[in-house]
Every structure is written in C-alpha cells, then in structure tokens.
Scaffold this active site. Structure first.
Site, mmCIF file in Angstrom:
data_model
loop_
_atom_site.group_PDB
_atom_site.id
_atom_site.type_symbol
_atom_site.label_atom_id
_atom_site.label_comp_id
_atom_site.label_asym_id
_atom_site.label_seq_id
_atom_site.Cartn_x
_atom_site.Cartn_y
_atom_site.Cartn_z
ATOM 1 N N LYS A 200 0.842 -1.203 0.000
ATOM 2 C CA LYS A 200 0.000 0.000 0.000
ATOM 3 C C LYS A 200 0.876 1.252 0.000
ATOM 4 O O LYS A 200 0.673 2.161 -0.788
ATOM 5 C CB LYS A 200 -0.914 -0.038 1.229
ATOM 6 C CG LYS A 200 -1.830 1.142 1.345
ATOM 7 C CD LYS A 200 -2.795 0.991 2.503
ATOM 8 C CE LYS A 200 -3.497 2.322 2.753
ATOM 9 N NZ LYS A 200 -4.407 2.284 3.876
ATOM 10 N N GLU A 206 10.390 -4.812 4.483
ATOM 11 C CA GLU A 206 10.419 -6.230 4.085
ATOM 12 C C GLU A 206 10.151 -6.364 2.591
ATOM 13 O O GLU A 206 10.873 -7.049 1.857
ATOM 14 C CB GLU A 206 9.347 -7.034 4.845
ATOM 15 C CG GLU A 206 9.604 -7.215 6.316
ATOM 16 C CD GLU A 206 8.983 -6.123 7.176
ATOM 17 O OE1 GLU A 206 8.758 -4.998 6.659
ATOM 18 O OE2 GLU A 206 8.741 -6.393 8.363
ATOM 19 N N GLY A 260 -4.951 -1.761 4.964
ATOM 20 C CA GLY A 260 -4.164 -2.908 4.495
ATOM 21 C C GLY A 260 -4.852 -4.239 4.777
ATOM 22 O O GLY A 260 -4.929 -5.118 3.915
ATOM 23 N N ARG A 261 -5.380 -4.403 5.978
ATOM 24 C CA ARG A 261 -5.981 -5.691 6.353
ATOM 25 C C ARG A 261 -7.373 -5.885 5.759
ATOM 26 O O ARG A 261 -8.008 -6.914 5.979
ATOM 27 C CB ARG A 261 -5.994 -5.838 7.877
ATOM 28 C CG ARG A 261 -6.602 -4.680 8.631
ATOM 29 C CD ARG A 261 -6.265 -4.733 10.110
ATOM 30 N NE ARG A 261 -6.717 -3.560 10.848
ATOM 31 C CZ ARG A 261 -6.034 -2.411 10.955
ATOM 32 N NH1 ARG A 261 -4.865 -2.288 10.357
ATOM 33 N NH2 ARG A 261 -6.508 -1.408 11.667
ATOM 34 N N GLU A 346 -5.004 -6.427 14.792
ATOM 35 C CA GLU A 346 -4.484 -5.122 14.378
ATOM 36 C C GLU A 346 -5.606 -4.079 14.431
ATOM 37 O O GLU A 346 -5.363 -2.895 14.635
ATOM 38 C CB GLU A 346 -3.884 -5.203 12.957
ATOM 39 C CG GLU A 346 -2.949 -4.040 12.638
ATOM 40 C CD GLU A 346 -2.103 -4.254 11.386
ATOM 41 O OE1 GLU A 346 -0.917 -4.638 11.501
ATOM 42 O OE2 GLU A 346 -2.623 -4.048 10.288
ATOM 43 N N HIS A 377 -5.207 -32.953 17.842
ATOM 44 C CA HIS A 377 -4.078 -33.757 18.309
ATOM 45 C C HIS A 377 -2.940 -32.878 18.809
ATOM 46 O O HIS A 377 -1.799 -33.329 18.904
ATOM 47 C CB HIS A 377 -3.610 -34.674 17.171
ATOM 48 C CG HIS A 377 -4.707 -35.585 16.719
ATOM 49 N ND1 HIS A 377 -4.946 -36.816 17.304
ATOM 50 C CD2 HIS A 377 -5.672 -35.413 15.783
ATOM 51 C CE1 HIS A 377 -6.001 -37.370 16.728
ATOM 52 N NE2 HIS A 377 -6.460 -36.540 15.799
ATOM 53 N N LYS A 506 9.022 -0.692 14.342
ATOM 54 C CA LYS A 506 9.635 -0.334 13.049
ATOM 55 C C LYS A 506 10.695 0.741 13.258
ATOM 56 O O LYS A 506 11.793 0.659 12.707
ATOM 57 C CB LYS A 506 8.567 0.220 12.096
ATOM 58 C CG LYS A 506 7.658 -0.805 11.473
ATOM 59 C CD LYS A 506 6.807 -0.116 10.404
ATOM 60 C CE LYS A 506 5.598 -0.939 10.016
ATOM 61 N NZ LYS A 506 4.649 -0.230 9.176
#
Ligand code: F6P
Length: 538
Positions: A200, A206, A260-261, A346, A377, A506
């Site tokens: 965005k 990253e 973003g999400r 978030e 399990h 950050k």
C-alpha cells in the site's frame, strides 16, 4: 453502555447462563431458538452462554452503543478512521450494485471499476499466455511480494480456493528473512516468472528488500531490460512505484480509504485473480457484497455479523474470556486463523477509546487457531480441560470438492460436531467413574483416576456451516468477520482502523540496523539489547 455491561454480568449470573449443558437439558428447542441463517450460511450459537434475557440486553447494547449509526457512517464514506483522517470503504471495492459512494463529494465507483477492469485484462493476458516474459515464454509462476495485509489475504484466499485454481502457480514471499525468498527462487525459472510487488505504502522495508532481491534475480538471469516484463505492482503510492521502474500499464492502484488488512478486495487481490480468473474473482466480490447487504439490512436477531460481534463482545468484556480459537474444519482454510489474527488484533488491539481515554474493561481478544482435525491432536487438550475458558469458532462445509473421498468428509464433519458437543457437555465425575467401573476397573482405582477424566463442559462455541467453499462463500465468510470486528470495535469505543501499535518496533529496527551492521556502537541501547547485539554479531 457500562450500565448494560453490568446488567449483562448480573443477568448471566442470576439466570445461570453459563450452565450451557443445563440449558440444553431443559430446552430441546435450544438450537432452533439460537441459530441464524443467511442463505446456506448457518450460524449456531446455541452452545454459547446466552438466553433470551442476555440476547435482549445485547440488542440494547447494539442500539445504545450506536453500532447502526457508525455502520452507516462507514458505508457512506465518512472519515471514521479519524486518527488518519480517512474514510473506511473496503465495502465500495465490492459494491456490485454500483450505487455511487462519495468520498469528499466524489463518486469512487468509476475508479474502482476502472482498476478492476485493468486487473482483469492483465490477469487474462497472463493466464492466456498473451502477456509473456522477456524471452517470449508464457508465465508459469507468479510470486506475490508483500507483507501483512498485502500478503495474508491473497495467500489465504488462494489456498482456500485451490479447487478453482487454473492459472499459473502462485507463490508468496513476505518475511524479510532471506530464507523466504531464497527458498522460493530455487523453485523458479526467471524466464517464466512474474513478480507482483504489493505494498500500500511502497515503503515497507520487508517488501522493498525482497523486491530488490527479486529484481536482481531477473536482471542477473535475463538482463536489466527484462525487468519490465517480469514485474507488476500494486500500491496507493504510484509515484514510488514509478521510481522502482515498473511499467505504468502494469501498476494497479488503490486508495488510502482501503486499510491494508481490508485490501484483499482491491488490486491487492491480483494474485488471486490470476490464479482463479476474473469471473471467479467477481464471484468472490459478490459474496462479500451479499454479506454487506445482509449486515446493513437484517434485524439484529437475524444479522450474522451483529450476532457474532455481540457475542464476541460478551465473551471478552462480560465473561472475561481472553482469547478466541478459530478452528476451520477445512484444510484449505489453513491460513484463515492467521488472516483473522491481523484483521482482528491489528484492528481491535487498542487501549485508548475514540475520546483518548483508556478503554474501560477490555478490548480485542487474542485470536489464534489451526484447522481441525490437526488441532485436536495438539492444543485441544487445553481447550477441553485447561483452566481458561476459550470460546471456539468452528466452520465446516456440507460438501468438499472430492466426491470420491466423501467418507473422509464424513469423518471431518463427525469430528467437528463431536468437538463442539464435547466442549458443551463435558463429562461429570460420576460419569467418568461409571465409565471406568464399566471397563472393569476396581472401585479404589476408579476413584483415583476419575478426576483426571472429568471435563467441566459448558465451554462455549459457535459453529458455521455452509454448502461448499466456493469463491462466493469465501467472500461472504471474510466479510462476515470484517463486520464482526467492526461491531466489536464500535462497542469497545475504539478506532479499529489505524495501527499505530506497529510503528514503535519499526522505528527501533531502523535505529538498530547500523548497530547490527557494526557501523555504530551500542551506546544508548538498553543493557539487554546491547547484550543481545554482542551475542549475535560479536
Ligand atoms: O506494519 C503493519 C502494516 O502497516 C499493515 O497494516 C499492513 O497491512 C502491512 O504493514 C503492509 O503494509 P504495506 O502494504 O504498506 O506494505
């Protein structure tokens, strides 16, 4: 609002609402009374600690909490993300009825439709082979480079819709750990690979770092000139994309009113569209739009996102349950819990209300999970017998996509239903002892062992069932959870649409990089950080 919360607490205790097992024993119509349906999507909340009085109070909470008003503000483009002065309009991205949606007096729908058409043309070109790599070969592999909302949505949905995947292979690189891109590049031939750089902001370290490594991979193999044939980009920051050297006709924009999400519906969905094709991507949007309409129109008692949000709030803030488990009985939803972690945590992991005062009580819970039956399990032991109560949310399709393996789907359904029944019913000490005696154990040993085999029961769960995990059903499911997060956020009185909590880390990472690179000493760092730097780089 706080008064209703207090009333909910006293009503839950006076009516014995948390004795779910007793409620089932007393009322054979409990399922009929406490489930809701939207077409083939069914939500069974009868195994939660609710009764008519509790639901009536939750309805009042919805009303007095102003959820309906906020909902209209969101859908109509008001800047409800006030800390960033932005509208919140992911719903416009799937507004299939195409009614005008105004931001600052301008209808955003022509731009939304324009980008969607451009994505469709590009996806068709890649899928048909008419858009080729630099050496004239068709694209066989698409690598999405993004992180957070620019990764989790596409990766989750591409996995979920594997039965519809008829485009090039899809790969996803997110982590700045070089292992992620290195392991992916090993599988690829530069001549037939397309990279989509999805960010965005087009500044996320990253993504920019991985994009530079991918660019080098192409330039080393095919020359600098080849780069433009092997890259596309998705961003709101078109100026920054241009500086990276990606051709203008391979850049797909979106807008600052898409969080973003919440961006899977935008051009961020491009890898999914290339995988399943524009028509199926359209069906995915249709499903979300159908849920939007339902959320806006259905009365609270029939409104799935409203009920899910109200019960979520009740679990967190009235009954004080600190986490919720997302347990899809659908292997293809294996990344759905991770997707919901970002969506929910978030959005609602905030400690300050919209007035700038500390949140009274609690805000969002910890969200976690894994698909069943695998989780059974692993961690289900704790959900059944641990000291914390963890509301579970199960989801399962009536039909899989493997008719020849119907017997496996039957096992899956039996397991899913057995888990929610076991959580609700539990097993008393008498029942545990009787079972041991019946198996031939002597009285003294049975008395000794039985307490370990007791399940308290009364552990709440919600189960969603749907016909089949189609693009439409997935779109609808994601939108359901988006609106649930919205409802809870309004009731917590927080801004669900900013994410300042990710900034501090950050900033510190940026400051630490020269220290880690050995260009700067550890002066000014706390003793722990300095010690760790020394341990890692000497
Ligand atoms: O760091 C958090 C975050 O800002 C998320 O909200 C977002 O989805 C992710 O980073 C990626 O951001 P971008 O799409 O700008 O690269």
């Amino acid at each position: 609002m706080q008064a209703i919360v207090e009333q909910l607490k006293s009503t839950a205790s006076r009516t014995g609402a948390t004795d779910i097992r007793a409620a089932f024993a007393a009322d054979s119509h409990r399922f009929a009374r406490f489930h809701a349906r939207f077409d083939d999507l069914l939500m069974d909340f009868s195994k939660c600690a609710v009764n008519d009085e509790i639901l009536a109070l939750l309805e009042r909470l919805f009303e007095e909490g102003g959820v309906a008003e906020k909902r209209e503000e969101m859908f109509s483009g008001k800047a409800i993300n006030f800390t960033e002065n932005r509208a919140v309009l992911h719903t416009a991205l799937r507004n299939r009825s195409n009614t005008p949606v105004l931001v600052d007096g301008k209808d955003v729908m022509p731009d939304v439709n324009g980008v969607l058409s451009a994505m469709g043309r590009f996806a068709d070109g890649i899928r048909s082979g008419s858009l080729k790599g630099a050496t004239g070969k068709a694209i066989t592999d698409v690598v999405n480079i993004g992180i957070g909302g620019s990764d989790l949505g596409p990766v989750m949905a591409t996995l979920a819709l594997a039965p519809f995947h008829d485009g090039p292979r899809a790969h996803f690189v997110s982590n700045v750990d070089g292992a992620h891109i290195a392991d992916t590049l090993k599988l690829l031939n530069a001549e037939t690979t397309l990279f989509i750089v999805a960010s965005k902001t087009f500044t996320t370290i990253e993504t920019m770092t991985n994009a530079a490594s991918a660019r080098k991979f192409i330039a080393d193999a095919l020359g600098e000139e080849a780069v433009k044939h092997h890259f596309a980009a998705v961003s709101t920051a078109l100026d920054k994309v241009a500086a990276f050297g990606i051709d203008q006709d391979r850049v797909f924009g979106f807008w600052d009113w898409v969080g973003g999400r919440y961006s899977i519906w935008s051009a961020i969905g491009l890898p999914l569209m290339i995988a399943i094709g524009p028509d199926k991507f359209g069906q995915f949007l249709d499903g979300a739009h159908a849920m939007d309409q339902h959320f806006r129109q259905a009365p609270v008692r029939e409104n799935l996102p409203a009920l899910l949000g109200l019960i979520g709030y009740y679990h967190r803030n009235v009954l004080d349950y600190p986490s919720r488990a997302i347990l899809p009985y659908d292997q293809r939803l294996s990344r759905f819990p991770a997707y919901l972690q970002q969506l929910d945590m978030e959005s609602n992991g905030k400690g300050v209300t919209i007035d700038g005062t500390p949140v009274e009580g609690q805000s969002g819970p910890v969200v976690w999970g894994e698909p069943g039956t695998n989780g059974q399990h692993a961690f289900y032991q704790l959900i059944h017998q641990g000291t914390s109560i963890i509301p579970a949310e199960f989801m399962i399709a009536a039909k899989g996509f493997e008719p020849e393996l119907r017997h496996q789907h039957e096992l899956l359904i039996a397991n899913c239903l057995a888990q929610s029944a076991a959580l609700m019913k539990g097993r008393t000490l008498d029942e545990a002892k009787a079972q041991l005696l019946k198996a031939g154990m002597d009285e003294a040993k049975a008395n000794h062992i039985a307490p370990h085999r007791v399940f308290t029961g009364n552990r709440p769960s919600i189960t969603f069932t749907y016909d089949q995990l189609t693009p439409f059903a997935l779109g609808r499911l994601i939108a359901l959870y988006e609106h649930r997060v919205f409802v809870e956020g309004v009731l917590f009185r927080i801004n669900s649409f900013d994410q300042w909590g990710v900034e501090l880390g950050k900033e510190l990472a940026t400051g630490l990089l020269p220290v880690v690179q050995g260009k700067q000493g550890t002066d000014g760092q706390d003793a722990s950080t300095a010690g760790l730097v020394k341990a890692l780089i000497g």
